[in-house]
Structures are given as structure tokens and as C-alpha cells.
Scaffold this motif. Structure first.
Motif, PDB file in Angstrom:
ATOM      1  N   GLU A 178      46.133 -26.433 -12.115  1.00  0.00           N
ATOM      2  CA  GLU A 178      46.812 -26.982 -10.939  1.00  0.00           C
ATOM      3  C   GLU A 178      48.324 -26.976 -11.137  1.00  0.00           C
ATOM      4  O   GLU A 178      49.079 -26.628 -10.220  1.00  0.00           O
ATOM      5  CB  GLU A 178      46.321 -28.406 -10.678  1.00  0.00           C
ATOM      6  CG  GLU A 178      44.856 -28.478 -10.275  1.00  0.00           C
ATOM      7  CD  GLU A 178      44.375 -29.909 -10.121  1.00  0.00           C
ATOM      8  OE1 GLU A 178      43.195 -30.085  -9.787  1.00  0.00           O
ATOM      9  OE2 GLU A 178      45.168 -30.841 -10.324  1.00  0.00           O
ATOM     10  N   PRO A 235      37.774 -25.041  -4.343  1.00  0.00           N
ATOM     11  CA  PRO A 235      38.503 -26.194  -4.868  1.00  0.00           C
ATOM     12  C   PRO A 235      38.150 -27.466  -4.121  1.00  0.00           C
ATOM     13  O   PRO A 235      37.946 -27.466  -2.912  1.00  0.00           O
ATOM     14  CB  PRO A 235      39.971 -25.803  -4.659  1.00  0.00           C
ATOM     15  CG  PRO A 235      39.953 -24.821  -3.556  1.00  0.00           C
ATOM     16  CD  PRO A 235      38.673 -24.058  -3.709  1.00  0.00           C
ATOM     17  N   ARG A 236      38.099 -28.580  -4.840  1.00  0.00           N
ATOM     18  CA  ARG A 236      37.849 -29.869  -4.226  1.00  0.00           C
ATOM     19  C   ARG A 236      39.050 -30.290  -3.401  1.00  0.00           C
ATOM     20  O   ARG A 236      40.185 -29.934  -3.705  1.00  0.00           O
ATOM     21  CB  ARG A 236      37.555 -30.910  -5.306  1.00  0.00           C
ATOM     22  CG  ARG A 236      36.261 -30.644  -6.052  1.00  0.00           C
ATOM     23  CD  ARG A 236      36.100 -31.619  -7.195  1.00  0.00           C
ATOM     24  NE  ARG A 236      37.177 -31.438  -8.178  1.00  0.00           N
ATOM     25  CZ  ARG A 236      37.290 -32.177  -9.266  1.00  0.00           C
ATOM     26  NH1 ARG A 236      36.438 -33.154  -9.517  1.00  0.00           N
ATOM     27  NH2 ARG A 236      38.277 -31.947 -10.119  1.00  0.00           N
ATOM     28  N   GLU A 262      40.716 -33.058  -3.220  1.00  0.00           N
ATOM     29  CA  GLU A 262      41.761 -33.763  -3.949  1.00  0.00           C
ATOM     30  C   GLU A 262      42.564 -32.806  -4.819  1.00  0.00           C
ATOM     31  O   GLU A 262      43.777 -32.971  -4.996  1.00  0.00           O
ATOM     32  CB  GLU A 262      41.154 -34.882  -4.812  1.00  0.00           C
ATOM     33  CG  GLU A 262      40.149 -34.421  -5.850  1.00  0.00           C
ATOM     34  CD  GLU A 262      38.726 -34.380  -5.336  1.00  0.00           C
ATOM     35  OE1 GLU A 262      37.795 -34.440  -6.154  1.00  0.00           O
ATOM     36  OE2 GLU A 262      38.547 -34.306  -4.104  1.00  0.00           O
ATOM     37  N   SER A 263      41.904 -31.776  -5.363  1.00  0.00           N
ATOM     38  CA  SER A 263      42.616 -30.780  -6.159  1.00  0.00           C
ATOM     39  C   SER A 263      43.563 -29.966  -5.286  1.00  0.00           C
ATOM     40  O   SER A 263      44.714 -29.727  -5.652  1.00  0.00           O
ATOM     41  CB  SER A 263      41.616 -29.860  -6.859  1.00  0.00           C
ATOM     42  OG  SER A 263      42.288 -28.843  -7.576  1.00  0.00           O
ATOM     43  N   THR A 272      49.587 -36.225 -11.531  1.00  0.00           N
ATOM     44  CA  THR A 272      49.368 -35.566 -10.248  1.00  0.00           C
ATOM     45  C   THR A 272      48.586 -34.274 -10.383  1.00  0.00           C
ATOM     46  O   THR A 272      48.053 -33.774  -9.402  1.00  0.00           O
ATOM     47  CB  THR A 272      50.709 -35.251  -9.563  1.00  0.00           C
ATOM     48  OG1 THR A 272      51.483 -34.406 -10.405  1.00  0.00           O
ATOM     49  CG2 THR A 272      51.471 -36.531  -9.273  1.00  0.00           C
ATOM     50  N   ALA A 273      48.518 -33.737 -11.564  1.00  0.00           N
ATOM     51  CA  ALA A 273      47.769 -32.494 -11.794  1.00  0.00           C
ATOM     52  C   ALA A 273      46.894 -32.688 -13.013  1.00  0.00           C
ATOM     53  O   ALA A 273      47.342 -32.597 -14.137  1.00  0.00           O
ATOM     54  CB  ALA A 273      48.717 -31.322 -12.017  1.00  0.00           C
ATOM     55  N   ALA A 274      45.630 -32.972 -12.776  1.00  0.00           N
ATOM     56  CA  ALA A 274      44.732 -33.318 -13.872  1.00  0.00           C
ATOM     57  C   ALA A 274      44.343 -32.109 -14.710  1.00  0.00           C
ATOM     58  O   ALA A 274      43.826 -32.263 -15.803  1.00  0.00           O
ATOM     59  CB  ALA A 274      43.466 -33.981 -13.320  1.00  0.00           C
ATOM     60  N   HIS A 275      44.576 -30.942 -14.208  1.00  0.00           N
ATOM     61  CA  HIS A 275      44.163 -29.733 -14.910  1.00  0.00           C
ATOM     62  C   HIS A 275      45.363 -28.797 -15.040  1.00  0.00           C
ATOM     63  O   HIS A 275      46.169 -28.685 -14.108  1.00  0.00           O
ATOM     64  CB  HIS A 275      43.033 -29.036 -14.148  1.00  0.00           C
ATOM     65  CG  HIS A 275      42.352 -27.973 -14.947  1.00  0.00           C
ATOM     66  ND1 HIS A 275      42.858 -26.701 -15.055  1.00  0.00           N
ATOM     67  CD2 HIS A 275      41.214 -27.998 -15.691  1.00  0.00           C
ATOM     68  CE1 HIS A 275      42.067 -25.975 -15.829  1.00  0.00           C
ATOM     69  NE2 HIS A 275      41.061 -26.741 -16.221  1.00  0.00           N
ATOM     70  N   ARG A 311      46.638 -31.966  -4.527  1.00  0.00           N
ATOM     71  CA  ARG A 311      47.586 -32.037  -5.631  1.00  0.00           C
ATOM     72  C   ARG A 311      48.376 -30.739  -5.746  1.00  0.00           C
ATOM     73  O   ARG A 311      49.579 -30.754  -6.001  1.00  0.00           O
ATOM     74  CB  ARG A 311      46.848 -32.336  -6.941  1.00  0.00           C
ATOM     75  CG  ARG A 311      46.347 -33.760  -7.067  1.00  0.00           C
ATOM     76  CD  ARG A 311      45.912 -34.061  -8.492  1.00  0.00           C
ATOM     77  NE  ARG A 311      44.750 -33.277  -8.895  1.00  0.00           N
ATOM     78  CZ  ARG A 311      43.494 -33.710  -8.804  1.00  0.00           C
ATOM     79  NH1 ARG A 311      43.235 -34.896  -8.294  1.00  0.00           N
ATOM     80  NH2 ARG A 311      42.495 -32.950  -9.219  1.00  0.00           N
ATOM     81  N   VAL A 312      47.693 -29.620  -5.550  1.00  0.00           N
ATOM     82  CA  VAL A 312      48.378 -28.327  -5.638  1.00  0.00           C
ATOM     83  C   VAL A 312      49.426 -28.208  -4.535  1.00  0.00           C
ATOM     84  O   VAL A 312      50.550 -27.759  -4.775  1.00  0.00           O
ATOM     85  CB  VAL A 312      47.366 -27.176  -5.565  1.00  0.00           C
ATOM     86  CG1 VAL A 312      48.092 -25.837  -5.409  1.00  0.00           C
ATOM     87  CG2 VAL A 312      46.493 -27.140  -6.816  1.00  0.00           C
TER      88      VAL A 312
END
Length: 253
Positions: free
Chosen positions: A100, A2-3, A5-6, A94-97, A9-10
Motif C-alpha cells: 500500500e 482489494p478490500r 479499507e485498503s 495508514t498503510a498496514a502493508h 488507504r491507498v
């Protein structure tokens, strides 16, 4: 991998959802206290029918499966509250996917459900004297069953349209799946057609896995955990697809 930034967010979502869960502890507390009352009252009945050792094990494992299925309300309610409160659009920032968002919801609920099962098993071992000869196998079963419950609860939370529908889903569905799986009444005492249908219930595999783990049957435990994993994958995939389809179109999916 995971990146950063991801992952950030998680972590933020996990903290947020943990706070929400602890802010309303009533449902979680009831799911922990009621099973202890239930198993205490039913234990003499099971012991009279099956003997002290088997009766205690049946009382504890059956109660654990029954009330953990009713705890689907915790997972489902966590998701549904966001839909009913129309906060999905805000969470998108806050959660682009969808993954997440689901992960942020899943981690605290997973901890709550696992805690419920540990409390029931601990009560059975420490207070009622249930034999615990293979804790490693039992831990594997509890993790597999908790993951299955989480997936089923999440699926219910994204499919139903109201708290009433969710209540019906976990009340009726939970009791049906636990009864069909032999949690409340051993399958050997039930009609033949029920025994044929039982493997269609995840409750059946949970009960079988618990008995296999407590009996030290590693092979049977692995088979049951694999079956639970299949249920979890199917329910989790259905939930992810539903969230993905609704993502970006409607705050209520």
C-alpha cells in the motif's frame, strides 16, 4: 480484489504524495525543461551525421532516455525523504502493508515521469518534426519504460542511506546506463565490447523499443517491452523485499 479499507488507504496516500510532489516542483520542472534545451542543441550534430530524419529521431529518443534515467531522482527521493524524515512509523498507521505504501508513492511519481516523456516526445513531433507514424506502439513503450524507471528509482530509494548516495546513484548510474544503451552515441559507432554489454542496460532496451515503435516494428517493440518488464519486475521485487524486511523494525529501514 482489494478490500475497501485498503483502497481507501491507498487513495489517501496517493493524494498525500501528490501534494508533496507538487509542493516542490523544482526537480520535476528541471527534468522537463533541460531535455528540451539538450535536444535542440544536439539535433544539428545528429542530423549532420545521420541525416535529417534519423538525426532528429536519435536526438529525441536519446535525450528522452538519458533524462528520464536522471529522473530516477524523483522516485528515489520520494521514498528516501520518508526514511530521512523518520516518518515511516507514522505511515504504518495508514498503510498496514508495504504494498500500500509503495503504491501510494508510485502513482504520482508514475504520472510525473510519464508527463516528462510526453513533453519530450511532443516537442520532438510538434516542434522538430519527428515522424510519428505509430502512436499506439509508442504509447506502449512509454508506459513500459516509465514502469521500469519507477521500479529502478524505488529500489534506489530503499537501498541508499543518504541524499548524497542517491545523487551518485542517479547521476553516475543514469549516465552509465544511457551511454551503454546507445542513447547518446549510436551503438554502431561504439567499440565492439560496448555493443556486447549493451543489452545488460535497460537504457538499451528503451532506445531499441522507441526506434522500433517509431518504425512500426511491432514484433521488436514487444520483445523490448518484455525485456523492460523483466528489469521492472526484478527492481520492484528487490524494493518490496527490502521494505518488507525493514517494516516494523526501523523507521529508516
Amino acid at each position: 480484489m482489494p478490500r475497501p479499507e485498503s483502497a481507501g488507504r491507498v487513495r489517501a496516500l496517493v493524494r498525500h504524495n501528490t501534494t508533496l510532489l507538487l509542493r516542490e516542483p523544482g526537480p520535476l520542472a528541471s527534468r522537463m525543461i533541460l531535455p528540451l534545451v539538450f535536444v535542440t542543441l544536439l539535433r544539428p550534430l545528429y542530423e549532420a551525421a545521420q541525416g535529417a530524419r534519423e538525426g532528429t529521431t536519435q536526438a529525441v529518443t536519446g535525450t528522452l532516455v538519458t533524462f528520464s534515467l536522471l529522473a530516477l531522482s524523483i522516485a528515489g527521493g520520494s521514498v528516501l525523504s520518508e526514511r530521512v524524515g523518520h516518518t515511516w512509523e507514522r505511515l504504518r498507521t495508514t498503510a498496514a502493508h508495504p504494498l500500500e505504501l509503495l503504491t501510494g508513492k508510485a502513482v504520482p511519481v508514475l504520472g510525473a515521469m510519464l508527463a516528462q516523456q510526453v513533453v519530450v516526445v511532443g516537442f520532438g513531433v510538434l516542434v522538430l518534426g519527428m515522424p510519428l507514424g505509430h502512436p499506439g506502439l509508442l504509447a506502449l513503450v512509454l508506459l513500459a519504460w516509465t514502469g521500469t524507471l519507477l521500479a529502478l528509482g524505488t529500489m534506489a530509494g530503499v537501498l541508499v542511506r543518504s541524499q548524497g548516495e542517491l545523487s551518485a546513484a542517479y547521476d553516475i548510474g543514469g549516465m552509465l546506463l544511457s551511454s551503454l544503451g546507445g542513447a547518446l552515441v549510436p551503438l554502431a559507432s561504439m567499440p565492439g565490447w560496448v555493443r556486447h554489454l549493451a543489452p545488460a542496460s535497460p537504457g538499451y532496451w528503451a532506445v531499441s523499443a522507441l526506434h522500433a515503435a517509431l518504425g512500426g516494428d511491432a514484433g521488436r517493440t514487444a520483445v523490448c517491452c518484455a525485456a523492460l518488464g523483466a528489469f521492472a519486475c526484478a527492481a520492484g521485487t528487490a524494493a518490496a523485499i527490502r521494505v518488507g524486511r525493514g517494516w516494523g523494525r526501523s523507521a529508516t529501514l
